[in-house]
Structures are given as C-alpha cells and as structure tokens.
Scaffold this motif. Sequence first.
Motif, PDB file in Angstrom:
ATOM      1  N   GLU A 205       0.846  -1.188   0.000  1.00 50.35           N
ATOM      2  CA  GLU A 205       0.000   0.000   0.000  1.00 50.35           C
ATOM      3  C   GLU A 205       0.881   1.237   0.000  1.00 50.35           C
ATOM      4  N   LEU A 206       0.434   2.272  -0.698  1.00 50.94           N
ATOM      5  CA  LEU A 206       1.173   3.525  -0.728  1.00 50.94           C
ATOM      6  C   LEU A 206       0.208   4.667  -0.463  1.00 50.94           C
ATOM      7  N   LEU A 207       0.471   5.394   0.602  1.00 49.50           N
ATOM      8  CA  LEU A 207      -0.322   6.555   0.966  1.00 49.50           C
ATOM      9  C   LEU A 207       0.554   7.786   0.789  1.00 49.50           C
ATOM     10  N   VAL A 208       0.041   8.778   0.084  1.00 46.09           N
ATOM     11  CA  VAL A 208       0.761  10.030  -0.118  1.00 46.09           C
ATOM     12  C   VAL A 208       0.033  11.109   0.676  1.00 46.09           C
ATOM     13  N   VAL A 209       0.775  11.769   1.575  1.00 46.91           N
ATOM     14  CA  VAL A 209       0.201  12.792   2.443  1.00 46.91           C
ATOM     15  C   VAL A 209       0.817  14.141   2.084  1.00 46.91           C
ATOM     16  N   ASP A 210      -0.035  15.107   1.766  1.00 48.86           N
ATOM     17  CA  ASP A 210       0.413  16.476   1.488  1.00 48.86           C
ATOM     18  C   ASP A 210       0.634  17.175   2.828  1.00 48.86           C
ATOM     19  N   ILE A 211       1.888  17.438   3.152  1.00 46.40           N
ATOM     20  CA  ILE A 211       2.194  18.014   4.467  1.00 46.40           C
ATOM     21  C   ILE A 211       1.666  19.432   4.621  1.00 46.40           C
ATOM     22  N   ASP A 212       1.467  20.129   3.508  1.00 51.90           N
ATOM     23  CA  ASP A 212       1.001  21.510   3.589  1.00 51.90           C
ATOM     24  C   ASP A 212      -0.467  21.607   4.002  1.00 51.90           C
ATOM     25  N   SER A 213      -1.159  20.472   4.053  1.00 51.20           N
ATOM     26  CA  SER A 213      -2.555  20.477   4.492  1.00 51.20           C
ATOM     27  C   SER A 213      -2.681  20.233   5.994  1.00 51.20           C
ATOM     28  N   ASN A 214      -1.535  20.063   6.677  1.00 46.09           N
ATOM     29  CA  ASN A 214      -1.543  19.758   8.103  1.00 46.09           C
ATOM     30  C   ASN A 214      -0.353  20.462   8.761  1.00 46.09           C
ATOM     31  N   ALA A 215      -0.628  21.409   9.649  1.00 46.74           N
ATOM     32  CA  ALA A 215       0.438  22.202  10.275  1.00 46.74           C
ATOM     33  C   ALA A 215       1.458  21.343  11.016  1.00 46.74           C
ATOM     34  N   ARG A 216       0.986  20.289  11.666  1.00 47.99           N
ATOM     35  CA  ARG A 216       1.912  19.412  12.412  1.00 47.99           C
ATOM     36  C   ARG A 216       2.870  18.704  11.463  1.00 47.99           C
ATOM     37  N   PHE A 217       2.328  18.173  10.365  1.00 48.44           N
ATOM     38  CA  PHE A 217       3.190  17.491   9.389  1.00 48.44           C
ATOM     39  C   PHE A 217       4.153  18.478   8.727  1.00 48.44           C
ATOM     40  N   GLU A 218       3.680  19.686   8.447  1.00 48.60           N
ATOM     41  CA  GLU A 218       4.547  20.686   7.815  1.00 48.60           C
ATOM     42  C   GLU A 218       5.705  21.028   8.744  1.00 48.60           C
ATOM     43  N   ALA A 219       5.411  21.192  10.035  1.00 46.84           N
ATOM     44  CA  ALA A 219       6.459  21.498  11.009  1.00 46.84           C
ATOM     45  C   ALA A 219       7.438  20.340  11.165  1.00 46.84           C
ATOM     46  N   GLN A 220       6.929  19.111  11.128  1.00 49.01           N
ATOM     47  CA  GLN A 220       7.770  17.925  11.350  1.00 49.01           C
ATOM     48  C   GLN A 220       8.604  17.560  10.123  1.00 49.01           C
TER      49      GLN A 220
END
Length: 92
Positions: free
Chosen positions: A44-59
């Motif tokens: 399985e491959l999940l692609v997450v746009d970090i710019d849609s989530n402040a926590r992911f963008e910071a991390q």
Amino acid sequence: MHSTSRSALNKRAVKFTVYSRAYCHLCDDMIAGLRALQVATPFELLVVDIDSNARFEAQYGEFVPVLAAAGVELCHHHLDIAKVNEYLGKTR
C-alpha cells in the motif's frame, strides 16, 4: 476459506507513507520509484500532502519527501531502494 486467506493477507500488507508537497520534483521522483517497485512487490502507498496539516509541515517541511513505514522514517529527499527492500524483507 477464500475470505480467511484474504484476511491473512491484509494483516501482512505492507503500507508505506510518503510525506510530500505539491510542486516538489523530489517527491514526484520518490513516488514514481515506489510505484515502479509496486509492480514486483505489492504494498500500500499513501501520499500525504504536508502543507494540508500544520503538524506534518512542522515535522517534515525541510525533509520532504519522507518515506515512512510503521512509524519509522526510512529515507528522505531521495528513495533509498536498499532500505525499502530491507524493510520489505523483514515484513515477509
């Protein structure tokens, strides 16, 4: 019997997550490399746009793309096929 076999397969399914962002050629390259690997080794491959989530963008902001599996970062910036294959080998 067939449904039991599918359930067993689903439990062993490997899932990779790519933390990426739009307009990122390194992200596009990593995703394309993973899609090519999926042909021979299903996962399985999940692609997450970090710019849609402040926590992911910071991390992950400075490190995208980041490839993770089961909460462990395997590589960032470039696809490390050796690490991916090592991880796949441990899960099979």
